[in-house]
Design a protein around this motif. Structure first.
Motif, short mmCIF file in Angstrom:
data_model
loop_
_atom_site.label_atom_id
_atom_site.label_comp_id
_atom_site.label_asym_id
_atom_site.label_seq_id
_atom_site.Cartn_x
_atom_site.Cartn_y
_atom_site.Cartn_z
N LYS A 2 2.17 9.99 1.44
CA LYS A 2 1.01 10.36 1.05
C LYS A 2 -0.13 9.18 0.91
O LYS A 2 -1.36 9.15 1.39
CB LYS A 2 0.97 10.95 -0.33
N LYS A 3 0.41 7.93 0.65
CA LYS A 3 -0.60 6.58 0.58
C LYS A 3 -0.93 6.52 2.11
O LYS A 3 -2.32 6.10 2.33
CB LYS A 3 0.36 5.62 0.12
N HIS A 4 -0.03 6.52 2.95
CA HIS A 4 -0.47 6.33 4.45
C HIS A 4 -1.65 7.50 5.09
O HIS A 4 -2.57 6.77 5.42
CB HIS A 4 0.71 6.47 5.31
N SER A 5 -1.56 8.61 4.41
CA SER A 5 -2.76 9.32 5.01
C SER A 5 -4.11 9.08 4.24
O SER A 5 -5.08 9.46 4.53
CB SER A 5 -2.08 10.96 4.74
N GLU A 6 -3.77 8.62 2.91
CA GLU A 6 -4.93 8.41 2.33
C GLU A 6 -5.52 6.91 2.73
O GLU A 6 -6.93 7.09 2.79
CB GLU A 6 -4.52 7.93 0.56
N SER A 7 -4.78 6.16 3.19
CA SER A 7 -5.54 5.02 3.97
C SER A 7 -6.19 5.47 5.15
O SER A 7 -7.16 5.02 5.49
CB SER A 7 -4.33 4.12 4.09
N VAL A 77 -15.40 -3.51 13.37
CA VAL A 77 -16.75 -2.95 14.08
C VAL A 77 -17.88 -3.69 13.63
O VAL A 77 -18.17 -3.55 12.56
CB VAL A 77 -16.84 -1.46 13.67
N GLY A 78 -18.46 -4.43 14.78
CA GLY A 78 -19.56 -5.36 14.20
C GLY A 78 -19.03 -6.35 13.03
O GLY A 78 -18.04 -6.93 13.06
N ASP A 79 -19.95 -6.31 11.98
CA ASP A 79 -19.48 -7.08 10.92
C ASP A 79 -18.72 -6.25 9.96
O ASP A 79 -18.37 -6.84 8.81
CB ASP A 79 -20.67 -7.52 10.14
N ASN A 80 -18.30 -5.19 10.21
CA ASN A 80 -17.74 -4.30 9.18
C ASN A 80 -15.92 -4.45 9.55
O ASN A 80 -15.71 -4.14 10.50
CB ASN A 80 -18.20 -2.88 9.27
N ILE A 81 -15.40 -4.55 8.41
CA ILE A 81 -13.91 -4.90 8.58
C ILE A 81 -13.24 -3.71 7.72
O ILE A 81 -13.52 -3.77 6.56
CB ILE A 81 -13.36 -6.35 7.99
N LEU A 82 -12.49 -2.91 8.35
CA LEU A 82 -11.61 -1.82 7.68
C LEU A 82 -10.27 -2.23 7.71
O LEU A 82 -9.44 -2.28 8.85
CB LEU A 82 -11.72 -0.53 8.51
N ASP A 83 -9.74 -2.72 6.64
CA ASP A 83 -8.38 -3.39 6.60
C ASP A 83 -7.46 -2.50 5.88
O ASP A 83 -7.54 -2.24 4.79
CB ASP A 83 -8.62 -4.70 5.66
N GLY A 84 -6.42 -1.95 6.80
CA GLY A 84 -5.23 -1.08 6.50
C GLY A 84 -4.01 -1.86 6.56
O GLY A 84 -3.15 -1.12 6.87
N SER A 85 -4.01 -3.02 6.35
CA SER A 85 -2.87 -3.61 6.53
C SER A 85 -2.04 -3.69 5.57
O SER A 85 -2.29 -3.65 4.38
CB SER A 85 -3.12 -5.37 6.81
N VAL A 86 -0.59 -3.93 5.69
CA VAL A 86 0.55 -3.85 4.50
C VAL A 86 0.08 -5.05 3.65
O VAL A 86 0.38 -4.96 2.40
CB VAL A 86 1.72 -3.80 4.96
N VAL A 87 -0.11 -6.03 4.34
CA VAL A 87 -0.55 -7.32 3.44
C VAL A 87 -1.25 -7.32 2.48
O VAL A 87 -1.56 -7.61 1.33
CB VAL A 87 -0.56 -8.64 4.42
N ARG A 88 -2.63 -6.40 2.96
CA ARG A 88 -3.64 -6.54 1.77
C ARG A 88 -3.30 -5.38 0.71
O ARG A 88 -3.66 -5.58 -0.36
CB ARG A 88 -4.81 -5.80 2.67
#
Length: 111
Positions: A2-7, A77-88
């Motif tokens: 569920k957490k993966h699909s939410e990410s 994407v440009g200046d926008n960062i979408l961080d879906g990493s495990v470390v975050r």
């Protein structure tokens, strides 16, 4: 799972939110895709295909591998960062757990 699909849903929402008129006018977008390991051809094609469809543009993708992110991916994407990493995510949970005062919740023998 569920957490993966939410990410994934959160990342998709963020991509939509970051679209601007000037980006929509451009025929091609530069994207940096960071993963913890080298992606197989079909994995890469699936991710880029979904991003391209979501952004509505042809993409020029710079691939990076950074094992320090443990898993997931980071999309810039440009200046926008979408961080879906495990470390975050681990850092987020660590920050949350660090903020708990065990004395206030009645724990007296903390391990």
């Amino acid at each position: 799972m569920k957490k993966h699909s939410e990410s994934v849903a959160s990342i998709k929402r963020q991509i939509r939110d970051y679209q601007t008129d000037s980006q929509q006018e451009a025929g091609r977008r530069e994207v940096r895709l960071t993963t913890a390991r080298e992606l197989g051809g079909s994995e890469y094609e699936e991710i880029v295909g979904k991003l391209s469809k979501q952004l509505g543009k042809e993409l020029f993708v710079e691939k990076r591998v950074d094992p320090a992110i443990i898993g997931g991916l980071i999309i810039q994407v440009g200046d926008n960062i979408l961080d879906g990493s495990v470390v975050r995510q681990l850092k987020k949970y660590n920050d949350m757990m660090t903020g708990i005062d065990v004395k206030k919740i009645g724990v007296t023998d903390a391990v």
